[in-house]
Design a protein around this motif. Structure first.
Motif, PDB file in Angstrom:
ATOM      1  N   MET A   1     110.740 -13.244 -37.493  1.00 12.80           N
ATOM      2  CA  MET A   1     110.289 -14.243 -36.577  1.00 12.80           C
ATOM      3  C   MET A   1     109.289 -13.577 -35.642  1.00 12.80           C
ATOM      4  O   MET A   1     109.530 -12.469 -35.175  1.00 12.80           O
ATOM      5  CB  MET A   1     111.509 -14.784 -35.816  1.00 12.80           C
ATOM      6  N   GLU A   2     108.169 -14.242 -35.397  1.00 16.98           N
ATOM      7  CA  GLU A   2     107.170 -13.743 -34.459  1.00 16.98           C
ATOM      8  C   GLU A   2     107.176 -14.640 -33.225  1.00 16.98           C
ATOM      9  O   GLU A   2     107.140 -15.857 -33.340  1.00 16.98           O
ATOM     10  CB  GLU A   2     105.788 -13.737 -35.096  1.00 16.98           C
ATOM     11  N   ILE A   3     107.201 -13.996 -32.065  1.00 15.43           N
ATOM     12  CA  ILE A   3     107.238 -14.714 -30.807  1.00 15.43           C
ATOM     13  C   ILE A   3     106.068 -14.223 -29.958  1.00 15.43           C
ATOM     14  O   ILE A   3     105.916 -13.015 -29.765  1.00 15.43           O
ATOM     15  CB  ILE A   3     108.560 -14.460 -30.056  1.00 15.43           C
ATOM     16  N   TYR A   4     105.267 -15.151 -29.472  1.00 15.73           N
ATOM     17  CA  TYR A   4     104.154 -14.816 -28.583  1.00 15.73           C
ATOM     18  C   TYR A   4     104.407 -15.508 -27.253  1.00 15.73           C
ATOM     19  O   TYR A   4     104.705 -16.699 -27.211  1.00 15.73           O
ATOM     20  CB  TYR A   4     102.824 -15.280 -29.170  1.00 15.73           C
ATOM     21  N   ALA A   5     104.293 -14.738 -26.160  1.00 16.48           N
ATOM     22  CA  ALA A   5     104.582 -15.298 -24.839  1.00 16.48           C
ATOM     23  C   ALA A   5     103.822 -14.523 -23.778  1.00 16.48           C
ATOM     24  O   ALA A   5     103.400 -13.397 -24.001  1.00 16.48           O
ATOM     25  CB  ALA A   5     106.081 -15.215 -24.561  1.00 16.48           C
ATOM     26  N   PHE A   6     103.681 -15.150 -22.604  1.00 13.36           N
ATOM     27  CA  PHE A   6     103.129 -14.425 -21.472  1.00 13.36           C
ATOM     28  C   PHE A   6     104.122 -13.335 -21.093  1.00 13.36           C
ATOM     29  O   PHE A   6     105.327 -13.591 -21.004  1.00 13.36           O
ATOM     30  CB  PHE A   6     102.889 -15.360 -20.282  1.00 13.36           C
ATOM     31  N   ASN A   7     103.649 -12.134 -20.885  1.00 15.28           N
ATOM     32  CA  ASN A   7     104.529 -11.043 -20.526  1.00 15.28           C
ATOM     33  C   ASN A   7     105.097 -11.252 -19.127  1.00 15.28           C
ATOM     34  O   ASN A   7     104.418 -11.751 -18.232  1.00 15.28           O
ATOM     35  CB  ASN A   7     103.776  -9.712 -20.582  1.00 15.28           C
ATOM     36  N   ARG A   8     106.358 -10.893 -18.977  1.00 13.98           N
ATOM     37  CA  ARG A   8     107.026 -10.927 -17.677  1.00 13.98           C
ATOM     38  C   ARG A   8     108.207  -9.974 -17.738  1.00 13.98           C
ATOM     39  O   ARG A   8     108.669  -9.615 -18.829  1.00 13.98           O
ATOM     40  CB  ARG A   8     107.497 -12.334 -17.325  1.00 13.98           C
ATOM     41  N   ASP A   9     108.674  -9.569 -16.575  1.00 16.00           N
ATOM     42  CA  ASP A   9     109.845  -8.702 -16.523  1.00 16.00           C
ATOM     43  C   ASP A   9     111.031  -9.410 -17.173  1.00 16.00           C
ATOM     44  O   ASP A   9     111.303 -10.581 -16.883  1.00 16.00           O
ATOM     45  CB  ASP A   9     110.202  -8.341 -15.082  1.00 16.00           C
ATOM     46  N   GLY A  10     111.719  -8.720 -18.063  1.00 15.11           N
ATOM     47  CA  GLY A  10     112.931  -9.259 -18.675  1.00 15.11           C
ATOM     48  C   GLY A  10     112.712 -10.120 -19.898  1.00 15.11           C
ATOM     49  O   GLY A  10     113.680 -10.653 -20.440  1.00 15.11           O
ATOM     50  N   LEU A  11     111.486 -10.275 -20.350  1.00 15.15           N
ATOM     51  CA  LEU A  11     111.218 -11.149 -21.495  1.00 15.15           C
ATOM     52  C   LEU A  11     111.987 -10.702 -22.736  1.00 15.15           C
ATOM     53  O   LEU A  11     112.703 -11.488 -23.352  1.00 15.15           O
ATOM     54  CB  LEU A  11     109.718 -11.204 -21.811  1.00 15.15           C
ATOM     55  N   LEU A  12     111.855  -9.439 -23.109  1.00 17.58           N
ATOM     56  CA  LEU A  12     112.538  -8.937 -24.307  1.00 17.58           C
ATOM     57  C   LEU A  12     114.043  -9.068 -24.161  1.00 17.58           C
ATOM     58  O   LEU A  12     114.730  -9.502 -25.088  1.00 17.58           O
ATOM     59  CB  LEU A  12     112.141  -7.485 -24.573  1.00 17.58           C
ATOM     60  N   ASN A  13     114.564  -8.755 -22.989  1.00 10.23           N
ATOM     61  CA  ASN A  13     115.996  -8.878 -22.743  1.00 10.23           C
ATOM     62  C   ASN A  13     116.450 -10.329 -22.904  1.00 10.23           C
ATOM     63  O   ASN A  13     117.494 -10.590 -23.510  1.00 10.23           O
ATOM     64  CB  ASN A  13     116.327  -8.372 -21.338  1.00 10.23           C
ATOM     65  N   ASP A  14     115.679 -11.272 -22.386  1.00 11.68           N
ATOM     66  CA  ASP A  14     116.041 -12.688 -22.505  1.00 11.68           C
ATOM     67  C   ASP A  14     116.065 -13.141 -23.961  1.00 11.68           C
ATOM     68  O   ASP A  14     116.964 -13.876 -24.374  1.00 11.68           O
ATOM     69  CB  ASP A  14     115.070 -13.561 -21.711  1.00 11.68           C
ATOM     70  N   VAL A  15     115.096 -12.701 -24.751  1.00  9.38           N
ATOM     71  CA  VAL A  15     115.059 -13.065 -26.167  1.00  9.38           C
ATOM     72  C   VAL A  15     116.288 -12.505 -26.881  1.00  9.38           C
ATOM     73  O   VAL A  15     116.981 -13.220 -27.621  1.00  9.38           O
ATOM     74  CB  VAL A  15     113.755 -12.570 -26.840  1.00  9.38           C
ATOM     75  N   ILE A  16     116.592 -11.242 -26.654  1.00  9.43           N
ATOM     76  CA  ILE A  16     117.737 -10.618 -27.323  1.00  9.43           C
ATOM     77  C   ILE A  16     119.049 -11.264 -26.880  1.00  9.43           C
ATOM     78  O   ILE A  16     119.917 -11.542 -27.707  1.00  9.43           O
ATOM     79  CB  ILE A  16     117.734  -9.098 -27.073  1.00  9.43           C
ATOM     80  N   GLN A  17     119.197 -11.544 -25.589  1.00  8.02           N
ATOM     81  CA  GLN A  17     120.419 -12.194 -25.111  1.00  8.02           C
ATOM     82  C   GLN A  17     120.580 -13.591 -25.706  1.00  8.02           C
ATOM     83  O   GLN A  17     121.691 -14.000 -26.048  1.00  8.02           O
ATOM     84  CB  GLN A  17     120.432 -12.254 -23.586  1.00  8.02           C
ATOM     85  N   THR A  18     119.471 -14.318 -25.827  1.00  7.34           N
ATOM     86  CA  THR A  18     119.534 -15.651 -26.432  1.00  7.34           C
ATOM     87  C   THR A  18     119.987 -15.561 -27.881  1.00  7.34           C
ATOM     88  O   THR A  18     120.861 -16.316 -28.324  1.00  7.34           O
ATOM     89  CB  THR A  18     118.165 -16.357 -26.337  1.00  7.34           C
ATOM     90  N   LEU A  19     119.416 -14.631 -28.631  1.00  9.15           N
ATOM     91  CA  LEU A  19     119.813 -14.458 -30.026  1.00  9.15           C
ATOM     92  C   LEU A  19     121.275 -14.041 -30.135  1.00  9.15           C
ATOM     93  O   LEU A  19     122.010 -14.551 -30.980  1.00  9.15           O
ATOM     94  CB  LEU A  19     118.903 -13.447 -30.718  1.00  9.15           C
ATOM     95  N   ASN A  20     121.711 -13.130 -29.273  1.00  9.98           N
ATOM     96  CA  ASN A  20     123.113 -12.697 -29.283  1.00  9.98           C
ATOM     97  C   ASN A  20     124.050 -13.838 -28.936  1.00  9.98           C
ATOM     98  O   ASN A  20     125.130 -13.956 -29.523  1.00  9.98           O
ATOM     99  CB  ASN A  20     123.326 -11.523 -28.329  1.00  9.98           C
ATOM    100  N   SER A  21     123.654 -14.697 -27.993  1.00  3.47           N
ATOM    101  CA  SER A  21     124.517 -15.817 -27.603  1.00  3.47           C
ATOM    102  C   SER A  21     124.706 -16.807 -28.743  1.00  3.47           C
ATOM    103  O   SER A  21     125.684 -17.537 -28.771  1.00  3.47           O
ATOM    104  CB  SER A  21     123.943 -16.527 -26.372  1.00  3.47           C
ATOM    105  N   MET A  22     123.759 -16.803 -29.679  1.00  4.85           N
ATOM    106  CA  MET A  22     123.846 -17.693 -30.837  1.00  4.85           C
ATOM    107  C   MET A  22     124.482 -16.985 -32.026  1.00  4.85           C
ATOM    108  O   MET A  22     124.470 -17.500 -33.142  1.00  4.85           O
ATOM    109  CB  MET A  22     122.456 -18.210 -31.189  1.00  4.85           C
ATOM    110  N   GLN A  23     125.027 -15.795 -31.782  1.00  4.68           N
ATOM    111  CA  GLN A  23     125.691 -14.987 -32.806  1.00  4.68           C
ATOM    112  C   GLN A  23     124.777 -14.696 -33.990  1.00  4.68           C
ATOM    113  O   GLN A  23     125.177 -14.740 -35.144  1.00  4.68           O
ATOM    114  CB  GLN A  23     126.989 -15.644 -33.249  1.00  4.68           C
ATOM    115  N   THR A  24     123.517 -14.402 -33.675  1.00  6.33           N
ATOM    116  CA  THR A  24     122.519 -14.063 -34.681  1.00  6.33           C
ATOM    117  C   THR A  24     122.500 -12.556 -34.869  1.00  6.33           C
ATOM    118  O   THR A  24     122.491 -11.807 -33.895  1.00  6.33           O
ATOM    119  CB  THR A  24     121.120 -14.531 -34.226  1.00  6.33           C
TER     120      THR A  24
END
Length: 60
Positions: A1-24
């Motif tokens: 999966m490719e994700i493009y977004a405006f950079n901000r503090d915590g972006l990568l962490n938010d993506v990983i936490q979202t995926l983990n919360s979905m048990q991915t």
């Protein structure tokens, strides 16, 4: 999966936490910034079907 977004503090962490919360299962992550400070994340994940993929896209 490719994700493009405006950079901000915590972006990568938010993506990983979202995926983990979905048990991915995350197999790999690669992240970089372009010259305009846009983040490009490539995340290798395990999915069961198209419906699961759509739920992940909607959540992100």
């Amino acid at each position: 999966m490719e994700i493009y977004a405006f950079n901000r503090d915590g972006l990568l962490n938010d993506v990983i936490q979202t995926l983990n919360s979905m048990q991915t299962t995350i197999k790999g992550v690669n992240a970089r910034l372009d010259k305009k400070e846009m983040a490009a994340l490539v995340v290798n994940i395990m999915i069961r079907n198209k419906d699961e993929m759509q739920r992940i896209i909607d959540k992100l």
